[in-house]
Design a protein around this motif. Structure first.
Motif, PDB file in Angstrom:
ATOM      1  N   SER A 243       0.800  -1.218   0.000  1.00  0.00           N
ATOM      2  CA  SER A 243       0.000   0.000   0.000  1.00  0.00           C
ATOM      3  C   SER A 243       0.836   1.273   0.000  1.00  0.00           C
ATOM      4  O   SER A 243       0.376   2.328  -0.435  1.00  0.00           O
ATOM      5  N   CYS A 244       2.065   1.190   0.512  1.00  0.00           N
ATOM      6  CA  CYS A 244       2.958   2.349   0.502  1.00  0.00           C
ATOM      7  C   CYS A 244       4.394   1.858   0.685  1.00  0.00           C
ATOM      8  O   CYS A 244       4.635   0.693   0.998  1.00  0.00           O
ATOM      9  N   CYS A 269       7.014  -4.527  -4.331  1.00  0.00           N
ATOM     10  CA  CYS A 269       6.762  -3.175  -4.848  1.00  0.00           C
ATOM     11  C   CYS A 269       6.185  -2.295  -3.741  1.00  0.00           C
ATOM     12  O   CYS A 269       5.322  -2.740  -2.976  1.00  0.00           O
ATOM     13  N   GLY A 270       6.640  -1.072  -3.680  1.00  0.00           N
ATOM     14  CA  GLY A 270       6.063  -0.094  -2.767  1.00  0.00           C
ATOM     15  C   GLY A 270       5.073   0.795  -3.491  1.00  0.00           C
ATOM     16  O   GLY A 270       4.567   0.444  -4.562  1.00  0.00           O
ATOM     17  N   TYR A 271       4.826   1.973  -2.898  1.00  0.00           N
ATOM     18  CA  TYR A 271       3.928   2.945  -3.522  1.00  0.00           C
ATOM     19  C   TYR A 271       4.209   4.310  -2.905  1.00  0.00           C
ATOM     20  O   TYR A 271       4.374   4.415  -1.695  1.00  0.00           O
ATOM     21  N   ALA A 277      11.509   4.237  -0.006  1.00  0.00           N
ATOM     22  CA  ALA A 277      11.810   3.546  -1.258  1.00  0.00           C
ATOM     23  C   ALA A 277      13.307   3.430  -1.500  1.00  0.00           C
ATOM     24  O   ALA A 277      13.779   2.434  -2.058  1.00  0.00           O
ATOM     25  N   VAL A 278      14.064   4.425  -1.069  1.00  0.00           N
ATOM     26  CA  VAL A 278      15.514   4.395  -1.275  1.00  0.00           C
ATOM     27  C   VAL A 278      16.271   3.984  -0.011  1.00  0.00           C
ATOM     28  O   VAL A 278      17.432   3.580  -0.089  1.00  0.00           O
ATOM     29  N   LEU A 284      13.351   0.060  -3.578  1.00  0.00           N
ATOM     30  CA  LEU A 284      12.044  -0.423  -3.995  1.00  0.00           C
ATOM     31  C   LEU A 284      11.618   0.052  -5.381  1.00  0.00           C
ATOM     32  O   LEU A 284      11.706   1.249  -5.698  1.00  0.00           O
ATOM     33  N   THR A 285      11.115  -0.886  -6.168  1.00  0.00           N
ATOM     34  CA  THR A 285      10.288  -0.521  -7.311  1.00  0.00           C
ATOM     35  C   THR A 285       8.991   0.032  -6.746  1.00  0.00           C
ATOM     36  O   THR A 285       8.419  -0.522  -5.804  1.00  0.00           O
TER      37      THR A 285
END
Length: 334
Positions: A243-244, A269-271, A277-278, A284-285
């Motif tokens: 979800s995030c 995968c994130g969002y 993300a980094v 993360l993609t």
């Protein structure tokens, strides 16, 4: 010194709308000459005239941002979004002020201080708030907009990210990588954004002839919005869409603790494309939400409403994002 007089004060005393007061003071059509004279006379009597009138009609007032405490406490994404709102508001000649709404205030529909104290000329609801609370604030007569959420079945002005497209795009990318056993991590009833991301995920799978498995739909937060420890299923899928980014970061840690490697065993995968993300290893993609464009859209739209300009009624403004590919999804599965 007493509180400054606002158009809402004049409207209340005369039993008319704030819009009618604004039109009367600005010399615009839409009110009778008799009413215009009464409005102007009362404005002068109360001390609402001169530069004060010019300032408010020009839109150089204040914008209030109402956000639930659970979002500021648990999701740093909204801190970034609020920063963009402050910057974009300044560009439009507004001052932006936030008020954090406690669960008790939301449940009791207690009017926020920014509204009860008449400190703002327009309201942005950010994140997700109860419909009854939103309706109570709207009854104040202030122009209102929702940011990053919507109320299904209720026509309201809102600016949202294209969450369904984001969920679809990420899932489609995983399918192209050869990963067909895909799970979803997110409490889909928590927010409209998570639900829409899940629907995009469902759409991509079903168009590929795949039926999503219920045991691969994992909860990520409780009823108060606080993040939960992620409980992995007994049989893992090839990939997870989260979800995030923060949830994806936590999932990677849970997988590592369970002795699984990302992306060799399970792709993730994130969002949002926010800091997690980094920070995550591997990075993360994700799907990058265009925070700046969302903030610019909601401020520009609200400023038009505050200035009593013509705007469409009950319009949804959807802002697209884009796929960002990093190491957490690896290479195609053979």
């Amino acid at each position: 010194m007493g509180k400054p007089v606002r158009m809402a004060d004049i409207a209340e005393k005369l039993g008319i709308s704030v819009v009618s007061v604004s039109k009367a003071l600005a010399g615009k059509p839409g009110v009778s000459e008799e009413m215009r004279a009464r409005v102007v006379a009362l404005a002068r009597q109360l001390g609402y005239e001169g530069t004060k009138v010019h300032s408010e009609l020009a839109g150089t007032g204040n914008i209030g941002v109402l956000v639930s405490d659970r979002f500021f406490a648990e999701n740093a994404f909204y801190t970034s979004l609020y920063r963009s709102l402050v910057l974009k508001s300044g560009n439009e000649g507004f001052t932006c002020m936030a008020e954090i709404i406690t669960p008790e205030a939301e449940q009791e529909a207690a009017l926020p201080a920014l509204v009860s104290g008449r400190k703002v000329d327009g309201i942005i609801f950010m994140g997700n708030l109860a419909p009854a609370y939103i309706s109570h604030v709207e009854a104040s007569g202030l122009p209102c907009l929702m940011l990053d959420f919507q109320l299904p079945g209720r026509a309201r002005d809102c600016v949202i990210s294209d969450n369904m497209d984001g969920g679809y795009t990420l899932t489609e990318y995983l399918l192209q990588q050869g990963r067909r056993r895909i799970g979803f991590v997110g409490s889909i009833r928590a927010t409209s954004s998570i639900m829409d991301r899940y629907l995009g995920y469902q759409k991509a799978l079903r168009l590929a002839g795949i039926t999503p498995r219920e045991e691969w739909l994992l909860e990520d937060r409780d009823e108060d919005g606080a993040f939960l420890p992620i409980l992995l299923p007994q049989t893992l899928p090839d990939a997870f869409l989260c979800s995030c980014d923060e949830v994806a970061y936590n999932l990677v840690a849970a997988l590592r603790q369970a002795g699984r490697q990302v992306p060799q065993d399970v792709a993730v995968c994130g969002y949002d494309d926010f800091r997690f993300a980094v920070l995550c290893q591997p990075p993360l993609t994700t799907y990058r939400v265009n925070v700046e464009q969302m903030a610019a859209a909601v401020v520009a739209w609200l400023s038009r409403k505050v200035r009593q300009e013509e705007v469409p009624e009950a319009m949804m403004w959807t802002v697209p994002g884009r796929l960002v590919v990093r190491e957490s999804t690896g290479t195609a599965v053979k």
